[in-house]
Structures are given as structure tokens and as C-alpha cells.
Design an enzyme around this catalytic site. Structure first.
Site, PDB file in Angstrom:
ATOM      1  N   GLU A  16     -32.905  21.701  35.043  1.00 55.99           N
ATOM      2  CA  GLU A  16     -33.373  22.959  35.197  1.00 55.99           C
ATOM      3  C   GLU A  16     -34.722  23.501  34.568  1.00 55.99           C
ATOM      4  O   GLU A  16     -34.950  22.808  33.636  1.00 55.99           O
ATOM      5  CB  GLU A  16     -32.389  23.939  34.428  1.00 55.99           C
ATOM      6  N   ARG A  73     -30.025  27.091  19.150  1.00 59.17           N
ATOM      7  CA  ARG A  73     -30.294  28.712  19.887  1.00 59.17           C
ATOM      8  C   ARG A  73     -29.069  28.769  20.545  1.00 59.17           C
ATOM      9  O   ARG A  73     -28.783  29.999  20.540  1.00 59.17           O
ATOM     10  CB  ARG A  73     -31.556  28.523  20.456  1.00 59.17           C
ATOM     11  N   THR A 119     -17.276  22.440  26.293  1.00 62.43           N
ATOM     12  CA  THR A 119     -17.087  20.979  26.935  1.00 62.43           C
ATOM     13  C   THR A 119     -18.035  20.910  27.977  1.00 62.43           C
ATOM     14  O   THR A 119     -18.780  21.747  28.350  1.00 62.43           O
ATOM     15  CB  THR A 119     -15.627  21.306  27.487  1.00 62.43           C
ATOM     16  N   ASP A 126     -21.461  26.605  32.797  1.00 58.95           N
ATOM     17  CA  ASP A 126     -22.807  26.957  32.753  1.00 58.95           C
ATOM     18  C   ASP A 126     -23.359  26.461  33.896  1.00 58.95           C
ATOM     19  O   ASP A 126     -24.810  26.669  33.952  1.00 58.95           O
ATOM     20  CB  ASP A 126     -23.472  26.533  31.638  1.00 58.95           C
TER      21      ASP A 126
END
Lengths: 345, 345
Positions: free
Chosen positions: B57, B113, B202, B228
Site C-alpha cells: 500500500e 503509531r 491478529t 485492515d
């Protein structure tokens, strides 16, 4: 498993070792090979962040094995701060793991690959035997275009024009000794007159009309390089109306290219289709062809492959500590654990 | 005008010098400040290239001054090749010129973060006085979540579960001496029982159901970090149905988060709205809240700012020859001109 880094000095060393023309030819070979397997790539229009002064873009592309992206900006007023208009770097990574294998400067390389792409397109679009090219815009990319067309198309004479005469001085200085006949012209119209190929590589982020229909001559090929983002064009719409127009990746060029001025259904042909023999390129000697070049991610993929192979062959570059090597990949925390914690453990 | 480079070793040095908890707190402060000026940013969903084995990404974001992007992969089977599941690096650049100012490793930083973002959200979503957290998934990011919640939320007890007992062994080893009470559990249900906060982190790229509605207890806050990307979720839809759901950037989370399982009009609240006081966070002690975290580019922007400032304060890092310094910015060719050409000129 470290990342190879090619700095500006490293890429400059590769280019000096092999020569500018040989690098453009090598990248052109990779572009042709990659464009011939167009359907193997996961393609998307680049992601652009526009501001008043310029644009910053990310250009990703991938096939089943490799992923690449380029970071590139375009800021026409950067020269006032002694910075290049276009600066770029990019990465080649493994699709199977996401591991970045190569991080390279791409400012020099973008100039090489843009010239390579222009030559690949002109080889199927310009009239065979083209000897004279007008070069409108004599800035950072111009010498690369000149040498690409000299060595891959057989151009012998360049007709030069730039609004900044100092830019033309620089180009003339840089191309001494190349064998190219250099003709300085007082206007765009004068430079274009009698040219077989017209290359426009200007930087202004405006809807400019570098080339108007009155300047066109039968059989011309227009290599329009500088109109490459929304609001930044070089060709009068009338030029496009009378020409056969070729593009790299249609969805991106509709938004960024000179054809942004035309209706959504204005007909264009993607260059890969011509290379693959699926669609015709130039069909008539009298036809006017336009390559509406904006720069597509796949060209940077091809260029990064070239750099990787050249760096390996020449032993150039160094490794970079960009991603962690971990004895246990689930133990990222072990990489930052402080002394106090280690003693307590 | 060179680019500052922060290697893995450099960022590890910053984290060891300041401590993991202090770094998470520092980044959390930047995230809060940047989320409070949410409307100043040019935002877009990240550009993802999916393959059978994982995803790569690019995550750009910018305000009027600075542009950042992160490259990040997610390959759940990378540990079989001794590579981290997630590897990342990123850049902070000047919007006015496109000049890349900082290139940094972001693998370690992403863990910091992500923990910082989880803590920022939990501070407005978890019940005040939460002391017990279940930590489901004890891999690369787990210790960072643990320390973030200990120091920013006041968590005292962790209830641990991972399908891989060796991962839990590693976590227990790494967190010795931190003061956290570590309780190993034989199942997810056992770990979740009695917890005030449930963090799921996970890695499997599947539609998993780590958490089911039967496991929920009144007043729980669920910090769902691992679901995600499309096809990668952790929560049973029934969990979302009974909860108030909070997200980072709605357009991205609709495609990537656990809410990808829900109808397009399933109600969610963006966390920045809660931080700004424009929308309520938790309203009742008995309410179940879910932070459906996917990771948003602005958090990396905040983290890169933190690294830049820390590197400056601590004198860490080196400069990188990433973009050319040119005496005449229009003379890019001068950077590669070969000796033969120079002599001829």
C-alpha cells in the site's frame, strides 16, 4: 535481505559508464518488452496531490512478481530556488513478500525513461526517415530527448526554441560534439517549420498553446511531453482535432494529457496496442500523429529493472538499513528494547 | 538541501534513548494535534495492490506545508521466510517545492503509531478507570499496544492469547519488568472475560471471527486493529451491530475495516469528530464501543513529524544523495555528461 540503494551519484556513474544514448536504448528495450505484456500488469492512474505551486505524485504498478512505485514532483518555479522542476525516486519490491529490493534516485532516470518512451512511440508513429526535429523547451529534459531521437530515430538536425535563451545556450553547450546539427530559432513557428518531428517539453503549469494548427505540416509527428497534469497543456485543441492521437494509459491521460481539453469520447489509441500489432500506428505519410505523453508508472518499472541490472553488472550502489532484519520476525519489540528492560528480563 | 535518512538502527536508537512509552506518548500528542485540524488535510484512501500472499500500500496525505506518504506491506506468511509481516518506510516532503526532506524506516514506527492511535481513540471511548485489557494476537505489534495502554490509559493487567504459544512466550519475556500483570489464557473467550478493553491485533488475511457477540460484556471497549484490508476482518458482524463504532477515515474504513461486512449506511463516527467535541464518544458506562482501526495516512504524517523532531534534537541520522543538487537546475544533463563529451565541449 537488505535494500540496494542507488544514489544520484550511483546512477550518474552508471550513465557515464554506459553513455546516455545506451541507457536510453536499454530502457527503451525494457519499455517495449513490458508494454508487450501490458495485460500482465495491475495498473492505475497515479495519485496526485496538487498545490498552487506544483504537484506531488505517486505512481505504482505491479505484475505477479514485482511491484514498483515512483515519487515525483512537478514544480515549474523550483529553478528560482535552485531546485530541479522535477525530482523523483522510486522503489522496486517483491510482490510475494513486500520486501523493497531497490530504492533509487529517479530524477536523472525520469529524464532517461521519458526520452526512451518518446522514442519507442515515435518509432511506430513518426514517418520513416525523419531527420529533423523541433525541440520546444530546452530545459532539464531536452538533451535526453535530443540524444534519444538521434540514436533511436536517426534525427540529424534539431531546431531549438525556448522562452529562456539561457536554456538554449546550455543545450547547445551540452550537445556540442554529439554530431547533431543545432539550429537556434527565434520563435516556435520558425523552429517547427520543416521539422518531421516536433517535441514539446515545456514546464509551465498552465493551459499553454505551444503548438497551434497553423504550424502543422503534413506528415508531422508531435511528441508532446510537457502537458502532463490537469491544467497543464501544450497543444491547441485544433492540433488534436486534425491528428491521430496516441496515449500511454487512457484513464490517466484523459485527466492529465493534452486530451483533457477534448470531449470524453475523443478517440485515442494506446501505444501498447500499436506495438502489439493490435491497432495501427501511422497509416499514411500525410497523416499527423500526436503522442500525448504524460508518463506512466510502467515506464518507471522498466527503468528500475534497467537500473537494477546495470547496478548488478557494474557493481554500483550500497545496501540500506531500510527494513529490519529480525532473528524472530514476530519479535519487532526486541529491536527497540532498552537496556533497562533487557537487564530486568 | 539533502534528504535526512533515518535507518532502522537510527529509529531504534531514538526509541531506546527516549523509551517506547515516551515515543508512543509523543506520537499520540502529534496525532491528537493533527486530528484536531482534520479539515486542513488533503486526504484519500490508500492505494492498495493486492496479491494472493498479501498487500502493498501507498498512503499519502498533505496539508498546505507538508506532504507525506508511507509504503507498507502486509504479508501474513512472511514469518516463514524470516521477514516481518509488516514492513514500511516513508517520506516527509515540502509541498512548496516537492523536495523530500526526510526518508525514514517506518516498520518500528508503524507499531509505535498504531499503538498511539489506539490509545488516542481509547482515551475518549473506553470507560474511565479501565485497568484490564485482553490482548488477542501476541505478534510484532502486541508489546507496543501493551505499553501504549499501560502508559496512556492506565492498564495494569493484560490477558493474553495467541494461536501460537511461542508468540505469547515472546511477549511475556519482552514485558517482564514493565509492571504489567500478565495472565496467559487458554482461549480467546477466557482472555476476554472480565476485560475492560479488548485489543485484537491478529494478522491472518481472512474473514476471521476473533470476537463473537457472546464474548462481549457491558461497557467493553474493543480496539480492533488487525482487520485492515478487504477480506481481512476480526469481528463477528454481531459485535458491530450492538456497538457504537468509531473509525479513522470513513471512506477508507468502509472498504478495509471490519465494517466492510456491514451495509453501506451502517452508522459510524470518525474519531477526529469526537476529539474535536463535534460528536459524542462513549455516552453510557454500559455501552459497547468499537474502534475499527485500519491505519490512516495522517497517523504516519504525525509519526514522521515526531521522528524529524526527535532526530534533530538527538542528532541522529545521516543525509542521503536522493535528489540532485544542480548548480543550474535546468542543467540536469550536466550531471551525467561523460568525459568524452566534456572534452569535446
Amino acid at each position: 535481505m537488505r535494500t540496494l540503494f542507488l544514489s544520484v551519484a550511483d546512477v550518474a556513474a552508471i550513465v557515464r559508464e554506459r553513455g546516455v544514448a545506451a541507457c536510453i536504448a536499454g530502457i527503451a528495450g525494457n519499455i517495449r518488452a513490458d508494454f508487450l505484456r501490458w495485460e500482465s500488469f495491475d495498473k492505475s492512474a497515479r495519485l496526485a496531490a496538487h498545490s498552487g505551486l506544483g504537484v506531488i505524485e505517486l505512481m505504482p504498478v505491479s505484475d505477479a512478481q514485482s511491484y514498483s512505485f515512483k515519487y515525483v514532483n512537478g514544480h515549474p518555479r523550483n529553478h528560482l530556488q535552485a531546485l530541479p522542476t522535477v525530482m523523483a525516486f522510486g522503489v522496486l519490491a517483491d510482490v510475494a513478500t513486500g520486501m523493497p529490493r531497490l530504492l533509487s534516485e529517479l530524477t536523472l532516470t525520469t529524464a532517461l525513461r521519458t526520452a526512451a518512451m518518446s522514442a519507442v512511440a515515435a518509432q511506430v508513429l513518426a514517418r520513416p526517415g525523419s531527420k529533423v526535429m523541433a525541440l520546444i523547451g530546452n530545459g532539464a529534459q531536452s538533451e535526453f530527448q535530443a540524444l534519444g531521437f538521434q540514436h533511436l530515430l536517426g534525427i540529424e538536425e534539431l531546431r531549438l526554441y525556448d522562452v529562456d535563451p539561457l536554456a538554449t545556450d546550455k543545450l547547445v553547450r551540452n550537445l556540442q560534439g554529439t554530431g547533431l546539427r543545432l539550429v537556434r530559432c527565434a520563435s516556435i513557428a520558425e523552429a517547427v517549420r520543416g521539422a518531421n518531428i516536433v517535441t514539446t517539453v515545456t514546464a509551465d503549469k498552465t493551459n499553454a498553446t505551444i503548438l497551434t494548427p497553423q504550424m502543422l505540416e503534413r506528415g508531422m509527428h508531435v511528441n508532446a511531453v510537457g502537458g502532463d497534469c490537469p491544467g497543464k497543456t501544450e497543444l491547441h485543441p485544433g492540433v488534436l482535432e486534425v491528428a491521430s492521437v496516441f496515449v500511454e494509459y487512457e484513464p490517466q491521460t484523459r485527466a492529465e494529457g493534452d486530451i483533457q481539453q477534448m470531449p470524453r469520447d475523443f478517440p485515442v489509441t494506446e501505444v501498447w496496442q500499436v506495438l502489439a500489432g493490435a491497432r495501427p500506428g501511422r497509416q499514411l505519410d500525410s497523416e499527423i500523429t500526436v503522442f500525448d505523453s504524460v508518463g506512466f508508472a510502467l515506464e518507471d518499472f522498466s527503468a528500475l529493472r534497467y537500473l537494477r541490472d546495470a547496478a548488478e553488472a557494474l557493481g554500483v550502489g550500497e545496501t540500506l538499513d531500510l527494513v529490519p532484519e529480525l532473528p524472530d520476525p514476530k519479535d519487532l519489540f526486541g529491536r527497540v528494547k532498552g537496556r533497562r528492560l533487557r537487564l530486568a528480563a
